[in-house]
Design a protein around this motif. Structure first.
Motif, PDB file in Angstrom:
ATOM      1  N   HIS A   5      62.522  12.916 -64.678  1.00 29.60           N
ATOM      2  CA  HIS A   5      62.288  14.065 -63.800  1.00 29.60           C
ATOM      3  C   HIS A   5      62.889  13.759 -62.433  1.00 29.60           C
ATOM      4  N   LEU A   6      63.852  14.587 -62.008  1.00 27.06           N
ATOM      5  CA  LEU A   6      64.445  14.430 -60.683  1.00 27.06           C
ATOM      6  C   LEU A   6      63.754  15.399 -59.740  1.00 27.06           C
ATOM      7  N   THR A   7      63.156  14.898 -58.697  1.00 32.04           N
ATOM      8  CA  THR A   7      62.485  15.749 -57.716  1.00 32.04           C
ATOM      9  C   THR A   7      63.185  15.586 -56.383  1.00 32.04           C
ATOM     10  N   GLY A   8      63.741  16.683 -55.903  1.00 30.14           N
ATOM     11  CA  GLY A   8      64.473  16.626 -54.641  1.00 30.14           C
ATOM     12  C   GLY A   8      65.594  15.616 -54.725  1.00 30.14           C
ATOM     13  N   SER A  10      64.838  12.358 -54.291  1.00 26.47           N
ATOM     14  CA  SER A  10      64.083  11.105 -54.285  1.00 26.47           C
ATOM     15  C   SER A  10      64.605  10.066 -55.270  1.00 26.47           C
ATOM     16  N   LYS A  30      65.290  16.479 -66.173  1.00 25.42           N
ATOM     17  CA  LYS A  30      64.705  17.738 -65.727  1.00 25.42           C
ATOM     18  C   LYS A  30      64.695  17.780 -64.204  1.00 25.42           C
ATOM     19  N   ILE A  31      64.968  18.975 -63.662  1.00 20.42           N
ATOM     20  CA  ILE A  31      64.939  19.131 -62.214  1.00 20.42           C
ATOM     21  C   ILE A  31      63.798  20.061 -61.816  1.00 20.42           C
ATOM     22  N   ASP A  32      63.554  20.150 -60.512  1.00 20.43           N
ATOM     23  CA  ASP A  32      62.419  20.918 -59.986  1.00 20.43           C
ATOM     24  C   ASP A  32      62.369  22.362 -60.492  1.00 20.43           C
ATOM     25  N   SER A  33      63.523  22.985 -60.688  1.00 21.93           N
ATOM     26  CA  SER A  33      63.562  24.390 -61.116  1.00 21.93           C
ATOM     27  C   SER A  33      63.133  24.570 -62.563  1.00 21.93           C
TER      28      SER A  33
END
Length: 84
Positions: A5-8, A10, A30-33
């Protein structure tokens, strides 16, 4: 399949790529959207493309499946290959 999971910003994408190469396995990113992509080693991608190509011809796919069945049931004839 692993999931990352990629958040921003970070997580450095270099870390994800290094992990994918080290594990030699496709990884779901997976990204935030909520959208996702699959990252895989290039050799693995080429292998998948070749398999899809070989199975795209129905006659070739049938021949390959028959060969796989022969190996599974041990109903094949082993032969020496001629050196060219």
């Amino acid at each position: 399949m692993d999931t990352v999971h990629l958040t921003g910003s970070s997580l450095d994408s270099t870390d994800v790529v290094a992990k994918v190469i080290a594990d030699a396995q496709p990884t779901l990113v997976k990204i935030d959207s909520g959208e996702s992509v699959v990252v895989m080693p290039l050799d693995e991608f080429h292998s998948w493309q070749e398999t899809a190509y070989l199975l795209s011809n129905p006659a070739n796919a049938m021949h390959l499946r028959k060969s796989i069945d022969q190996v599974r049931t041990k109903t094949y004839n082993e032969r020496e290959l001629d050196e060219a």
